[in-house]
Design a protein around this motif. Sequence first.
Motif, PDB file in Angstrom:
ATOM      1  N   LEU A 129     -12.279 -11.539  28.349  1.00 13.18           N
ATOM      2  CA  LEU A 129     -11.967 -12.650  29.095  1.00 13.18           C
ATOM      3  C   LEU A 129     -11.007 -12.368  30.051  1.00 13.18           C
ATOM      4  O   LEU A 129     -10.124 -13.065  30.320  1.00 13.18           O
ATOM      5  CB  LEU A 129     -11.687 -14.005  28.460  1.00 13.18           C
ATOM      6  CG  LEU A 129     -12.674 -14.322  27.505  1.00 13.18           C
ATOM      7  CD1 LEU A 129     -12.719 -15.444  27.062  1.00 13.18           C
ATOM      8  CD2 LEU A 129     -13.493 -15.412  28.327  1.00 13.18           C
ATOM      9  N   GLY A 130     -10.383 -10.890  29.688  1.00  9.84           N
ATOM     10  CA  GLY A 130      -9.108 -10.208  30.466  1.00  9.84           C
ATOM     11  C   GLY A 130      -7.673 -10.411  29.223  1.00  9.84           C
ATOM     12  O   GLY A 130      -6.917 -10.532  30.181  1.00  9.84           O
ATOM     13  N   LEU A 131      -8.111 -10.708  28.173  1.00  7.14           N
ATOM     14  CA  LEU A 131      -6.622 -11.386  27.625  1.00  7.14           C
ATOM     15  C   LEU A 131      -6.472 -10.215  26.210  1.00  7.14           C
ATOM     16  O   LEU A 131      -7.224 -10.026  25.921  1.00  7.14           O
ATOM     17  CB  LEU A 131      -7.292 -12.431  27.260  1.00  7.14           C
ATOM     18  CG  LEU A 131      -5.941 -13.167  26.398  1.00  7.14           C
ATOM     19  CD1 LEU A 131      -5.153 -13.557  28.017  1.00  7.14           C
ATOM     20  CD2 LEU A 131      -6.247 -14.527  25.934  1.00  7.14           C
ATOM     21  N   GLU A 132      -5.366  -9.547  26.630  1.00  2.00           N
ATOM     22  CA  GLU A 132      -5.659  -8.490  25.985  1.00  2.00           C
ATOM     23  C   GLU A 132      -3.592  -9.013  24.662  1.00  2.00           C
ATOM     24  O   GLU A 132      -3.396  -9.233  25.184  1.00  2.00           O
ATOM     25  CB  GLU A 132      -4.799  -7.705  26.245  1.00  2.00           C
ATOM     26  CG  GLU A 132      -5.946  -6.922  27.154  1.00  2.00           C
ATOM     27  CD  GLU A 132      -6.752  -6.027  26.288  1.00  2.00           C
ATOM     28  OE1 GLU A 132      -7.214  -5.730  25.697  1.00  2.00           O
ATOM     29  OE2 GLU A 132      -8.139  -5.760  27.359  1.00  2.00           O
ATOM     30  N   ILE A 133      -4.250  -9.448  23.433  1.00  2.00           N
ATOM     31  CA  ILE A 133      -3.112 -10.288  22.589  1.00  2.00           C
ATOM     32  C   ILE A 133      -3.498  -9.711  21.118  1.00  2.00           C
ATOM     33  O   ILE A 133      -4.351  -9.206  21.145  1.00  2.00           O
ATOM     34  CB  ILE A 133      -3.423 -11.655  22.788  1.00  2.00           C
ATOM     35  CG1 ILE A 133      -4.960 -12.644  22.362  1.00  2.00           C
ATOM     36  CG2 ILE A 133      -2.986 -12.663  24.087  1.00  2.00           C
ATOM     37  CD1 ILE A 133      -4.856 -13.606  22.184  1.00  2.00           C
ATOM     38  N   ASP A 134      -2.625  -9.936  20.594  1.00  2.00           N
ATOM     39  CA  ASP A 134      -2.296  -9.901  18.905  1.00  2.00           C
ATOM     40  C   ASP A 134      -3.401 -10.336  18.541  1.00  2.00           C
ATOM     41  O   ASP A 134      -2.709 -11.614  17.880  1.00  2.00           O
ATOM     42  CB  ASP A 134      -0.645  -9.209  18.706  1.00  2.00           C
ATOM     43  CG  ASP A 134      -0.851  -8.849  17.041  1.00  2.00           C
ATOM     44  OD1 ASP A 134      -1.904  -8.475  16.652  1.00  2.00           O
ATOM     45  OD2 ASP A 134      -0.110  -8.722  16.714  1.00  2.00           O
ATOM     46  N   VAL A 135      -4.310 -10.410  18.068  1.00  2.00           N
ATOM     47  CA  VAL A 135      -5.754 -11.572  17.365  1.00  2.00           C
ATOM     48  C   VAL A 135      -4.699 -12.121  16.018  1.00  2.00           C
ATOM     49  O   VAL A 135      -5.079 -12.865  15.201  1.00  2.00           O
ATOM     50  CB  VAL A 135      -7.004 -11.107  17.263  1.00  2.00           C
ATOM     51  CG1 VAL A 135      -7.127 -10.809  18.865  1.00  2.00           C
ATOM     52  CG2 VAL A 135      -6.609  -9.724  16.427  1.00  2.00           C
ATOM     53  N   THR A 136      -3.841 -10.811  15.361  1.00  2.00           N
ATOM     54  CA  THR A 136      -3.538 -11.205  14.225  1.00  2.00           C
ATOM     55  C   THR A 136      -2.032 -11.952  14.176  1.00  2.00           C
ATOM     56  O   THR A 136      -1.896 -12.573  13.133  1.00  2.00           O
ATOM     57  CB  THR A 136      -3.446 -10.090  13.415  1.00  2.00           C
ATOM     58  OG1 THR A 136      -1.888  -9.624  13.899  1.00  2.00           O
ATOM     59  CG2 THR A 136      -4.143  -9.012  13.348  1.00  2.00           C
ATOM     60  N   LYS A 137      -0.781 -12.493  14.977  1.00  5.60           N
ATOM     61  CA  LYS A 137      -0.864 -13.151  14.593  1.00  5.60           C
ATOM     62  C   LYS A 137      -1.257 -14.912  15.163  1.00  5.60           C
ATOM     63  O   LYS A 137      -2.657 -15.180  15.827  1.00  5.60           O
ATOM     64  CB  LYS A 137       0.325 -13.435  16.204  1.00  5.60           C
ATOM     65  CG  LYS A 137       1.717 -12.053  16.827  1.00  5.60           C
ATOM     66  CD  LYS A 137       2.029 -11.897  18.159  1.00  5.60           C
ATOM     67  CE  LYS A 137       2.685 -10.959  17.578  1.00  5.60           C
ATOM     68  NZ  LYS A 137       3.961 -10.447  18.788  1.00  5.60           N
ATOM     69  N   SER A 138       0.133 -15.417  14.619  1.00  7.20           N
ATOM     70  CA  SER A 138      -0.600 -16.784  14.745  1.00  7.20           C
ATOM     71  C   SER A 138      -0.764 -17.571  15.907  1.00  7.20           C
ATOM     72  O   SER A 138       0.041 -17.362  16.969  1.00  7.20           O
ATOM     73  CB  SER A 138       0.156 -18.293  13.797  1.00  7.20           C
ATOM     74  OG  SER A 138       2.115 -17.802  14.619  1.00  7.20           O
ATOM     75  N   LEU A 139      -1.625 -18.420  16.011  1.00 10.70           N
ATOM     76  CA  LEU A 139      -1.913 -19.232  17.572  1.00 10.70           C
ATOM     77  C   LEU A 139      -1.031 -19.860  18.139  1.00 10.70           C
ATOM     78  O   LEU A 139      -0.967 -19.947  19.452  1.00 10.70           O
ATOM     79  CB  LEU A 139      -3.289 -19.963  17.476  1.00 10.70           C
ATOM     80  CG  LEU A 139      -4.257 -20.734  18.295  1.00 10.70           C
ATOM     81  CD1 LEU A 139      -4.539 -19.552  19.484  1.00 10.70           C
ATOM     82  CD2 LEU A 139      -5.188 -21.327  17.772  1.00 10.70           C
ATOM     83  N   ASN A 140      -0.372 -20.574  17.336  1.00  8.06           N
ATOM     84  CA  ASN A 140       0.835 -21.354  17.914  1.00  8.06           C
ATOM     85  C   ASN A 140       2.202 -20.800  18.655  1.00  8.06           C
ATOM     86  O   ASN A 140       3.467 -21.255  19.176  1.00  8.06           O
ATOM     87  CB  ASN A 140       1.856 -22.096  17.599  1.00  8.06           C
ATOM     88  CG  ASN A 140       2.279 -21.831  15.413  1.00  8.06           C
ATOM     89  OD1 ASN A 140       1.971 -20.586  15.486  1.00  8.06           O
ATOM     90  ND2 ASN A 140       2.915 -22.219  14.691  1.00  8.06           N
ATOM     91  N   HIS A 141       2.368 -19.111  18.191  1.00  9.49           N
ATOM     92  CA  HIS A 141       2.761 -17.877  19.467  1.00  9.49           C
ATOM     93  C   HIS A 141       2.725 -18.211  20.152  1.00  9.49           C
ATOM     94  O   HIS A 141       3.283 -17.875  20.953  1.00  9.49           O
ATOM     95  CB  HIS A 141       2.081 -16.905  18.694  1.00  9.49           C
ATOM     96  CG  HIS A 141       3.225 -15.800  18.900  1.00  9.49           C
ATOM     97  ND1 HIS A 141       4.765 -15.577  18.119  1.00  9.49           N
ATOM     98  CD2 HIS A 141       3.350 -14.522  19.537  1.00  9.49           C
ATOM     99  CE1 HIS A 141       5.058 -14.707  19.611  1.00  9.49           C
ATOM    100  NE2 HIS A 141       4.468 -13.904  19.933  1.00  9.49           N
ATOM    101  N   TYR A 142       1.303 -18.573  20.947  1.00 11.92           N
ATOM    102  CA  TYR A 142       0.807 -18.327  21.999  1.00 11.92           C
ATOM    103  C   TYR A 142       1.103 -19.652  23.248  1.00 11.92           C
ATOM    104  O   TYR A 142       0.535 -21.301  22.414  1.00 11.92           O
ATOM    105  CB  TYR A 142      -0.568 -17.626  22.378  1.00 11.92           C
ATOM    106  CG  TYR A 142      -0.545 -16.495  21.437  1.00 11.92           C
ATOM    107  CD1 TYR A 142       0.044 -15.554  22.504  1.00 11.92           C
ATOM    108  CD2 TYR A 142      -1.530 -16.753  20.552  1.00 11.92           C
ATOM    109  CE1 TYR A 142       0.237 -13.920  22.019  1.00 11.92           C
ATOM    110  CE2 TYR A 142      -1.462 -14.703  20.276  1.00 11.92           C
ATOM    111  CZ  TYR A 142      -0.246 -13.839  20.944  1.00 11.92           C
ATOM    112  OH  TYR A 142      -0.294 -12.608  20.080  1.00 11.92           O
ATOM    113  N   SER A 143       1.005 -19.704  24.451  1.00 14.59           N
ATOM    114  CA  SER A 143       1.138 -20.571  25.093  1.00 14.59           C
ATOM    115  C   SER A 143      -0.388 -21.971  24.954  1.00 14.59           C
ATOM    116  O   SER A 143      -1.347 -21.285  24.427  1.00 14.59           O
ATOM    117  CB  SER A 143       1.105 -20.508  26.556  1.00 14.59           C
ATOM    118  OG  SER A 143      -0.018 -19.392  27.366  1.00 14.59           O
ATOM    119  N   THR A 144      -0.692 -22.921  25.644  1.00 14.99           N
ATOM    120  CA  THR A 144      -1.275 -23.961  25.493  1.00 14.99           C
ATOM    121  C   THR A 144      -2.244 -23.132  26.810  1.00 14.99           C
ATOM    122  O   THR A 144      -3.707 -23.340  25.791  1.00 14.99           O
ATOM    123  CB  THR A 144      -0.783 -24.985  26.682  1.00 14.99           C
ATOM    124  OG1 THR A 144       0.539 -25.535  25.602  1.00 14.99           O
ATOM    125  CG2 THR A 144      -2.520 -25.855  26.364  1.00 14.99           C
TER     126      THR A 144
END
Length: 506
Positions: A129-144
């Motif tokens: 999907l073109g998204l490179e993020i740390d998947v081990t972080k909690s979801l609320n760390h990221y924007s809506t």
Amino acid sequence: MSVLLRMEGVEKSFPGVKALKGISLEVEEGEVHALMGENGAGKSTLIKVLTGVYGRDQGKIYFAGEEIHCKSPAEAGEIGISTIYQELNLIPYQTVYENMFLGRELKKNAFFLDRKAMQDEAEKALSDLGLEIDVTKSLNHYSTAIQQMVAIARAVRSKARLVIMDEPTSSLDQTEVRVLFRIIRQLKEKKISVLFISHKLDEVYEICDNLTIFRDGETVGRYAVQDIDQYKLISLMIGKEWKEREREDKKSFSDAETLLSVKNAKLAMRLSGVNLSIRKGEILGLAGLLGSGRTELAELLFGTEKAGEGEVFWMDEAYFRRNPSKSIEKGMGFCTEDRKTEGILPNLSVEENMTIAMLPKLQKHGFIDFKKQKELAKRYVELFNIKTPSLAQKIRNLSGGNQQKVLLARWMCMNPKLMILDEPTRGIDVGAKEEIEKLIQGLSAEGISVLMISSELSELARNCHRVVVLRDGKVRGEIEGDAIFEDSIMTLIAEDAKEGEEDEAK
């Protein structure tokens, strides 16, 4: 193409209201099919009946040629129906990869989860999907917006035959929408069907093959997208001839008294020295890409964000130690972007949700004047055309658009001096959007200032007297009066983004 999903004569009632009145729907294999209708037309209820959230009162549902009776979303998922709901149904305190595999965890054996495999697969799905993020972080760390992409990735990787997307682009910027549409086209190539619900007509015409129109819980008709123009579509949705709302005259407020100003506003890495002023009666628009700092600036002004720096002046007086209670006392109202977690009180009634900020003014000798409370709520239900069987209806039973109207009414009944509106028409249909925009113009006419944050540039161009563009927490430009058009706002955003990319390249 063969029919994948067929719903016949589906009915569903709730206390005091019949939400579905014999609705029918057909979705073909490999088709992108849009569900169209006003808020309260029955779209979300139909999806919840299909996926087992609600049981149906009458009617039949066939999937891949067999009649189905799903009793839960998990059961629907097992037969190949995956859903991305309008209000994200993820768990904020779990990690990204745990959310993506919720209910479908990979296991090493009967006792242990294969966390490494889940992390690797989650990273790959998001990378697609073109998204490179740390998947081990909690979801609320990221924007809506990123949370929305996680929900999309979760649905896509479930090997579904039908993916239901309820307002999937509501939190996405234009780049992310392009990525989503690329994914939808890939699903279509794999003969996976998509049921697409959106109030953004341009998106429907770009990505969908066919559409079905609902109105007041009934099926109006099924059409090929290429065979119906926007004017006819909207007219069928609202049940009367529709005319596009004209652009408002751009009155100048250069000589008006300043109501609120902020100097050198800073907030960690999100705001970097913003200077801004709002004049009495002015509608000031904030434009910019996701992550530009628009919402953070609004939260700093209202006092929900206390970690920021800078000077704020209210009617030329320094406003220190800001907090929501003091801001409300001064005459501010703040309608937040995320109505589910920051707006509605789901277990309270429409009347209680609408008047909760007003309670101090409704009490007499320590007792609430319930007659006055009810009269006030009834007035705004009629004024905003809120579809609810009664004032006592729990707000969680209303459609997303009607919930948004209740939240707007909550602040407008306070007779504010300044209204901060963060995406005020998000998830709202064309007819309701026009009503909201008229109400915003009415506020300005009464001398009430409006700070309007919107990702829809046409909305800013129609309504704002001045538009400020933010990027990376800084003011990058301003457009005023008759110079405000979609193209002029987009040009400023695009030029600024290009400069940012050049700076990063250096």
